[in-house]
Design an enzyme around this catalytic site. Structure first.
Site, PDB file in Angstrom:
ATOM      1  N   HIS A 121      13.161  33.612  62.905  1.00 55.27           N
ATOM      2  CA  HIS A 121      14.178  32.807  63.586  1.00 55.27           C
ATOM      3  C   HIS A 121      15.579  33.399  63.448  1.00 55.27           C
ATOM      4  O   HIS A 121      16.541  32.844  63.976  1.00 55.27           O
ATOM      5  CB  HIS A 121      14.158  31.373  63.034  1.00 55.27           C
ATOM      6  CG  HIS A 121      14.787  30.362  63.922  1.00 55.27           C
ATOM      7  ND1 HIS A 121      15.819  29.546  63.519  1.00 55.27           N
ATOM      8  CD2 HIS A 121      14.540  30.035  65.223  1.00 55.27           C
ATOM      9  CE1 HIS A 121      16.171  28.758  64.510  1.00 55.27           C
ATOM     10  NE2 HIS A 121      15.420  29.026  65.555  1.00 55.27           N
ATOM     11  N   LYS A 149      24.332  25.681  64.682  1.00 50.63           N
ATOM     12  CA  LYS A 149      23.822  25.317  63.356  1.00 50.63           C
ATOM     13  C   LYS A 149      24.947  25.588  62.355  1.00 50.63           C
ATOM     14  O   LYS A 149      25.079  26.691  61.825  1.00 50.63           O
ATOM     15  CB  LYS A 149      22.595  26.152  62.986  1.00 50.63           C
ATOM     16  CG  LYS A 149      21.450  26.117  64.025  1.00 50.63           C
ATOM     17  CD  LYS A 149      21.465  27.347  64.870  1.00 50.63           C
ATOM     18  CE  LYS A 149      20.203  27.598  65.654  1.00 50.63           C
ATOM     19  NZ  LYS A 149      19.512  26.522  66.255  1.00 50.63           N
ATOM     20  N   ASP A 158      34.839  19.884  53.323  1.00 52.38           N
ATOM     21  CA  ASP A 158      36.250  19.719  52.971  1.00 52.38           C
ATOM     22  C   ASP A 158      37.107  20.683  53.790  1.00 52.38           C
ATOM     23  O   ASP A 158      36.847  20.891  54.968  1.00 52.38           O
ATOM     24  CB  ASP A 158      36.445  19.894  51.465  1.00 52.38           C
ATOM     25  CG  ASP A 158      35.819  18.741  50.672  1.00 52.38           C
ATOM     26  OD1 ASP A 158      35.492  17.707  51.281  1.00 52.38           O
ATOM     27  OD2 ASP A 158      35.651  18.873  49.451  1.00 52.38           O
ATOM     28  N   ASP A 205      26.132  50.616  63.181  1.00 54.14           N
ATOM     29  CA  ASP A 205      26.698  51.651  62.304  1.00 54.14           C
ATOM     30  C   ASP A 205      26.905  51.173  60.867  1.00 54.14           C
ATOM     31  O   ASP A 205      27.675  51.775  60.113  1.00 54.14           O
ATOM     32  CB  ASP A 205      28.036  52.161  62.862  1.00 54.14           C
ATOM     33  CG  ASP A 205      27.873  52.854  64.213  1.00 54.14           C
ATOM     34  OD1 ASP A 205      26.748  53.308  64.514  1.00 54.14           O
ATOM     35  OD2 ASP A 205      28.854  52.918  64.968  1.00 54.14           O
ATOM     36  N   HIS A 234      23.337  23.804  70.503  1.00 52.55           N
ATOM     37  CA  HIS A 234      22.377  24.602  69.753  1.00 52.55           C
ATOM     38  C   HIS A 234      22.989  25.161  68.468  1.00 52.55           C
ATOM     39  O   HIS A 234      22.343  25.906  67.737  1.00 52.55           O
ATOM     40  CB  HIS A 234      21.881  25.756  70.637  1.00 52.55           C
ATOM     41  CG  HIS A 234      20.681  26.473  70.118  1.00 52.55           C
ATOM     42  ND1 HIS A 234      20.727  27.781  69.675  1.00 52.55           N
ATOM     43  CD2 HIS A 234      19.390  26.075  69.976  1.00 52.55           C
ATOM     44  CE1 HIS A 234      19.523  28.164  69.278  1.00 52.55           C
ATOM     45  NE2 HIS A 234      18.685  27.148  69.454  1.00 52.55           N
ATOM     46  N   LYS A 290      18.825  35.892  63.966  1.00 56.42           N
ATOM     47  CA  LYS A 290      19.470  36.577  65.085  1.00 56.42           C
ATOM     48  C   LYS A 290      20.486  37.534  64.486  1.00 56.42           C
ATOM     49  O   LYS A 290      21.587  37.127  64.097  1.00 56.42           O
ATOM     50  CB  LYS A 290      20.183  35.591  66.015  1.00 56.42           C
ATOM     51  CG  LYS A 290      19.246  34.573  66.681  1.00 56.42           C
ATOM     52  CD  LYS A 290      19.202  33.300  65.917  1.00 56.42           C
ATOM     53  CE  LYS A 290      18.459  32.238  66.751  1.00 56.42           C
ATOM     54  NZ  LYS A 290      17.633  31.359  65.967  1.00 56.42           N
TER      55      LYS A 290
END
Length: 487
Positions: free
Chosen positions: A221, A407, A412, A228, A405, A223
């Site tokens: 899952h 996450k 604080d 470099d 979508h 990404k």
């Protein structure tokens, strides 16, 4: 055969099915909630339930587990030495005793060292994200390493692939690691264009030979793109037209992604190398430690940054819910606020308990979810939890400007995290995930500003709204909730 005989046969099937269901569910260690959810499926759907279980209910194969676990610590010592050598300008938050509590937990096995010289740029729009990502890829000189859950064979997917092919032909080392289930429609023939140009492509180990191994429940899952060894990208965006708002079903796609420059990129590079090597079938495909992949970072290579960052990854190869517990530990540092964005709200008992403690302690806890489903059962379960959390004092916001979508978590005015982890059982226990934990007040302010902008496009869920939900909707929510540990 008379009706009485058929009834007797059916009774035998039901009895045998029930015994097998009890043995199947309870012979293996798993959470109580997950055990009962599978028991419901196996008993309500005789025979068919076992077919479903065979594909998505069994644990990760020992062969895959061995291949993944043997990658631990490969190159990490060298990476840590380079992180230590890199220039540092420590921000105020990351040296506080408050922050060190979390830093120590996340680095408990010395696999998530703190890095202190990073520049971060926040992306919340797909068009802007891909524009700048493509610019970085065009400027690549030695290596481009790509790791995505989803790469679709569509307009943006082909633009992405064409650019990688171009760089491979220029002599840049290009590698692509993908989850075959998450990238349905992108066939091997499509990826072979890159291979013919000199690139390398592998399906992640858990999505290789999917049918023959009968396990499709453990997804890559993450990404990640690393260029470099210095510039890296990670967050919530996959590669597909829907992530640019081109799908009518979803409308505008609201996500969150990061561009990192600095020593944190070395940790994302190391994560990629470990995942790649676990998936490699042949010895010649294995990546060995290379100075081009892990360059010495000094002031000649990068402009000195000042953000303190930890890169944390987790998966079903870990016996403990390390990432889930890390998120709980982060939120337990809160004194004023915890603001969360997640497309799926299916928390386990530990997370619910943490949220209840925060609310009862006077912390401003807000959770933002989408206004529409991309998976119907999951969305109905999300609604059920949203209703219950509202009742205990959590402020639930429904984002109305398309599909949410992102996450993210803001704590604080000091801490924040962005990554691939959803607030659901799948991210806690089944998926291979990564999150970036940021110890920087300026970044926190930017995240909070975006959250407030999203609130302006959201609706606060109220007890009155819950009371007006139809009996049929509540039935769907309750039924989906029973299956939530296995969705």
């Amino acid at each position: 055969m008379n009706s009485i005989a058929w009834i007797d046969i059916w009774h035998i099937i039901i009895f045998t099915n029930t015994i097998l269901a009890l043995w199947t569910v309870f012979h293996r260690k798993r959470s109580v909630a997950t055990s009962w959810a599978w028991l419901i499926v196996l008993i309500i759907f005789p025979v068919i339930g076992f077919i479903i279980y065979g594909f998505v209910g069994r644990g990760i194969s020992q062969e895959n587990l061995f291949a993944i676990n043997r990658q631990h610590h490969i190159g990490l010592d060298n990476v840590q030495k380079m992180i230590t050598k890199a220039p540092k300008k420590t921000s105020a938050a990351d040296t506080s005793p408050h922050a060190r509590i979390l830093i120590k937990y996340l680095d408990k096995d010395q696999e998530a060292p703190i890095t202190k010289n990073n520049q971060l740029k926040l992306y919340t729009d797909g068009v802007a994200k891909f524009k700048d990502l493509f610019a970085d890829i065009r400027a690549a000189k030695s290596s481009i390493n790509v790791e995505y859950y989803t790469i679709y064979d569509d307009q943006i997917g082909n633009q992405f692939m064409d650019l990688l092919i171009k760089k491979a032909k220029e002599g840049v080392r290009v590698r692509v690691l993908y989850d075959a289930w998450g990238s349905l429609g992108a066939k091997k023939k499509w990826f072979n264009r890159l291979v013919k140009a000199g690139g390398d492509v592998l399906p992640f180990i858990t999505s290789r030979n999917m049918i023959s191994r009968n396990r499709i429940n453990y997804h890559l899952h993450r990404k990640i793109v690393v260029i470099d060894g210095v510039i890296s990208w990670t967050g919530g965006f996959n590669v597909g037209d829907q992530y640019l708002g081109r799908k009518k079903k979803f409308g505008y796609w609201r996500d969150t992604h990061l561009r990192l420059v600095g020593s944190a990129s070395l940790l994302l590079q190391e994560r990629f190398v470990m995942d790649w090597n676990a998936s490699a079938k042949k010895e010649k495909e294995v990546i060995t430690f290379d100075e081009k992949l892990f360059p010495d970072l000094d002031e000649q290579d990068i402009r000195q940054g000042d953000m303190a960052v930890q890169v944390v990854s987790d998966g079903p190869d870990n016996d403990d819910p390390y990432m889930r517990n890390g998120l709980v530990r982060l939120m337990m540092l809160a004194r004023q606020r915890v603001w969360i964005q997640t497309p799926y709200l299916i928390p386990d008992e530990a997370m619910i308990a943490a949220w209840q403690i925060l609310v009862n302690s006077g912390v401003d806890l807000r959770i933002m979810i989408p206004c529409m489903p991309d998976h119907p059962f999951i969305y109905r379960a999300t609604q059920w939890y949203a209703n219950q959390l509202t009742k205990i004092g959590v402020k639930i916001y429904t984002y109305e400007n398309g599909f949410l979508h992102a996450k993210t978590i803001i704590v604080d005015d000091k801490f924040a995290t962005v990554g691939s982890v959803n607030q659901d059982y799948r991210s806690y226990d089944l998926n291979f995930e990564d999150n970036v934990f940021v110890y920087d007040r300026g970044f926190n302010r930017e995240m909070a500003k975006q959250f407030k902008a999203d609130m302006a496009k959201s609706t606060l869920l109220t007890p009155e709204m819950i009371a007006k939900q139809s009996h049929y909707l509540r039935f769907k929510q309750n039924f989906s909730r029973l299956l939530s540990p296995i969705l």
